[in-house]
Design a protein around this motif. Sequence first.
Motif, PDB file in Angstrom:
ATOM      1  N   ALA A  51       0.825  -1.205   0.000  1.00 58.70           N
ATOM      2  CA  ALA A  51       0.000   0.000   0.000  1.00 58.70           C
ATOM      3  C   ALA A  51       0.866   1.265   0.000  1.00 58.70           C
ATOM      4  CB  ALA A  51      -0.923   0.005   1.222  1.00 58.70           C
ATOM      5  N   GLY A  52       2.179   1.088   0.098  1.00 57.27           N
ATOM      6  CA  GLY A  52       3.087   2.230   0.087  1.00 57.27           C
ATOM      7  C   GLY A  52       3.186   2.945   1.410  1.00 57.27           C
ATOM      8  N   ILE A  53       2.716   2.327   2.475  1.00 53.86           N
ATOM      9  CA  ILE A  53       2.697   2.970   3.786  1.00 53.86           C
ATOM     10  C   ILE A  53       4.028   2.821   4.505  1.00 53.86           C
ATOM     11  CG2 ILE A  53       1.595   2.921   6.063  1.00 53.86           C
ATOM     12  CD1 ILE A  53      -0.977   2.034   4.587  1.00 53.86           C
ATOM     13  N   VAL A  54       4.676   1.671   4.315  1.00 53.96           N
ATOM     14  CA  VAL A  54       5.980   1.447   4.932  1.00 53.96           C
ATOM     15  C   VAL A  54       7.004   1.141   3.852  1.00 53.96           C
ATOM     16  CG1 VAL A  54       5.003   0.580   7.098  1.00 53.96           C
ATOM     17  CG2 VAL A  54       5.644  -1.039   5.308  1.00 53.96           C
ATOM     18  N   ARG A  66      10.058   1.219   8.221  1.00 55.33           N
ATOM     19  CA  ARG A  66       9.784   2.597   8.647  1.00 55.33           C
ATOM     20  C   ARG A  66       8.580   3.125   7.874  1.00 55.33           C
ATOM     21  NH1 ARG A  66      14.776   5.241   8.492  1.00 55.33           N
ATOM     22  NH2 ARG A  66      15.649   3.230   8.164  1.00 55.33           N
ATOM     23  N   LEU A  67       7.911   4.084   8.466  1.00 56.71           N
ATOM     24  CA  LEU A  67       6.755   4.700   7.798  1.00 56.71           C
ATOM     25  C   LEU A  67       7.228   5.619   6.685  1.00 56.71           C
ATOM     26  CD1 LEU A  67       4.480   5.724  10.804  1.00 56.71           C
ATOM     27  CD2 LEU A  67       4.178   3.804   9.236  1.00 56.71           C
ATOM     28  N   ARG A  68       6.435   5.695   5.646  1.00 62.09           N
ATOM     29  CA  ARG A  68       6.644   6.659   4.568  1.00 62.09           C
ATOM     30  C   ARG A  68       5.716   7.841   4.819  1.00 62.09           C
ATOM     31  NH1 ARG A  68       5.049   5.354  -0.286  1.00 62.09           N
ATOM     32  NH2 ARG A  68       6.541   6.752  -1.251  1.00 62.09           N
ATOM     33  N   ARG A  69       6.160   9.016   4.572  1.00 59.58           N
ATOM     34  CA  ARG A  69       5.361  10.226   4.825  1.00 59.58           C
ATOM     35  C   ARG A  69       4.268  10.450   3.783  1.00 59.58           C
ATOM     36  NH1 ARG A  69       9.023  14.948   7.294  1.00 59.58           N
ATOM     37  NH2 ARG A  69      10.307  13.614   8.605  1.00 59.58           N
ATOM     38  N   GLU A  70       4.571  10.128   2.551  1.00 64.65           N
ATOM     39  CA  GLU A  70       3.691  10.502   1.441  1.00 64.65           C
ATOM     40  C   GLU A  70       2.249  10.016   1.592  1.00 64.65           C
ATOM     41  OE1 GLU A  70       7.917  10.521   0.173  1.00 64.65           O
ATOM     42  OE2 GLU A  70       6.647   8.987   1.067  1.00 64.65           O
ATOM     43  N   PRO A  71       2.004   8.762   1.976  1.00 65.46           N
ATOM     44  CA  PRO A  71       0.605   8.336   2.090  1.00 65.46           C
ATOM     45  C   PRO A  71      -0.159   9.120   3.152  1.00 65.46           C
ATOM     46  CG  PRO A  71       2.075   6.437   2.214  1.00 65.46           C
ATOM     47  CD  PRO A  71       2.921   7.655   2.212  1.00 65.46           C
ATOM     48  N   PHE A  72       0.538   9.499   4.217  1.00 66.91           N
ATOM     49  CA  PHE A  72      -0.129  10.233   5.283  1.00 66.91           C
ATOM     50  C   PHE A  72      -0.351  11.691   4.888  1.00 66.91           C
ATOM     51  CE2 PHE A  72       1.802   6.565   7.263  1.00 66.91           C
ATOM     52  CZ  PHE A  72       0.698   6.028   7.898  1.00 66.91           C
ATOM     53  N   GLN A  73       0.533  12.230   4.081  1.00 67.78           N
ATOM     54  CA  GLN A  73       0.320  13.571   3.551  1.00 67.78           C
ATOM     55  C   GLN A  73      -0.877  13.576   2.608  1.00 67.78           C
ATOM     56  OE1 GLN A  73       4.268  14.172   1.986  1.00 67.78           O
ATOM     57  NE2 GLN A  73       4.916  15.333   3.788  1.00 67.78           N
ATOM     58  N   GLU A  74      -0.988  12.524   1.796  1.00 67.33           N
ATOM     59  CA  GLU A  74      -2.137  12.388   0.890  1.00 67.33           C
ATOM     60  C   GLU A  74      -3.428  12.282   1.694  1.00 67.33           C
ATOM     61  OE1 GLU A  74      -3.853   9.080  -2.245  1.00 67.33           O
ATOM     62  OE2 GLU A  74      -1.706   9.109  -1.826  1.00 67.33           O
ATOM     63  N   LEU A  75      -3.397  11.492   2.753  1.00 68.63           N
ATOM     64  CA  LEU A  75      -4.568  11.327   3.619  1.00 68.63           C
ATOM     65  C   LEU A  75      -4.924  12.649   4.285  1.00 68.63           C
ATOM     66  CD1 LEU A  75      -6.659   9.461   4.951  1.00 68.63           C
ATOM     67  CD2 LEU A  75      -4.914   8.890   6.665  1.00 68.63           C
ATOM     68  N   GLU A  76      -3.917  13.367   4.757  1.00 71.32           N
ATOM     69  CA  GLU A  76      -4.154  14.658   5.397  1.00 71.32           C
ATOM     70  C   GLU A  76      -4.804  15.646   4.424  1.00 71.32           C
ATOM     71  OE1 GLU A  76      -1.749  17.871   8.109  1.00 71.32           O
ATOM     72  OE2 GLU A  76      -0.652  16.846   6.521  1.00 71.32           O
ATOM     73  N   SER A  77      -4.322  15.670   3.190  1.00 70.03           N
ATOM     74  CA  SER A  77      -4.902  16.560   2.174  1.00 70.03           C
ATOM     75  C   SER A  77      -6.356  16.197   1.895  1.00 70.03           C
ATOM     76  CB  SER A  77      -4.112  16.483   0.871  1.00 70.03           C
ATOM     77  OG  SER A  77      -2.834  16.985   1.057  1.00 70.03           O
ATOM     78  N   TRP A  78      -6.610  14.904   1.804  1.00 74.48           N
ATOM     79  CA  TRP A  78      -7.975  14.455   1.541  1.00 74.48           C
ATOM     80  C   TRP A  78      -8.898  14.854   2.695  1.00 74.48           C
ATOM     81  CZ3 TRP A  78     -11.251  10.758   3.797  1.00 74.48           C
ATOM     82  CH2 TRP A  78     -12.369  10.413   3.030  1.00 74.48           C
ATOM     83  N   LEU A  79      -8.444  14.627   3.920  1.00 71.23           N
ATOM     84  CA  LEU A  79      -9.254  15.000   5.082  1.00 71.23           C
ATOM     85  C   LEU A  79      -9.453  16.509   5.160  1.00 71.23           C
ATOM     86  CD1 LEU A  79      -7.806  12.596   7.779  1.00 71.23           C
ATOM     87  CD2 LEU A  79     -10.082  12.492   6.753  1.00 71.23           C
ATOM     88  N   TYR A  80      -8.420  17.256   4.811  1.00 68.76           N
ATOM     89  CA  TYR A  80      -8.505  18.715   4.853  1.00 68.76           C
ATOM     90  C   TYR A  80      -9.588  19.228   3.912  1.00 68.76           C
ATOM     91  CZ  TYR A  80      -7.120  23.573   5.079  1.00 68.76           C
ATOM     92  OH  TYR A  80      -7.130  24.929   5.276  1.00 68.76           O
ATOM     93  N   SER A  81      -9.817  18.507   2.821  1.00 68.31           N
ATOM     94  CA  SER A  81     -10.847  18.940   1.878  1.00 68.31           C
ATOM     95  C   SER A  81     -12.242  18.914   2.500  1.00 68.31           C
ATOM     96  CB  SER A  81     -10.809  18.085   0.613  1.00 68.31           C
ATOM     97  OG  SER A  81     -11.268  16.765   0.876  1.00 68.31           O
TER      98      SER A  81
END
Length: 116
Positions: A51-54, A66-81
């Motif tokens: 899933a590209g999370i780790v 280790r965690l990857r930042r990008e999926p969580f940044q994508e999730l944050e952007s989606w939630l921010y909408s």
Amino acid sequence: MKTLWTALTEPNRLHIIELLRGGPLTVGEITDQLGLQQPQVSKHLKVLSEAGIVEVQPQANRRIYRLRREPFQELESWLYSFRHLWEERFDRLDNYLLEIQGTEQQTSNRIEENNV
């Protein structure tokens, strides 16, 4: 995004993500901390990796996750909408609660006036 949600909805995978928030860990460290069997942890890590999370970094005979930042940044952007919708609803709720408080205060004042 769907793959991300699917990966995050399984409780053991979410626990793994919570552990990895503290920093990189080996499969063995995750296994020890969660009390799961190594094959279970490896399967969950495979799903998280697909899933590209780790991300995994091989180091001798160990694999460090280790965690990857990008999926969580994508999730944050989606939630921010959706933030404006939440704020609008909270504002309406605040107004409604203030209206109720005002009505209750008026009722309480009338009762006091009648008892005097």
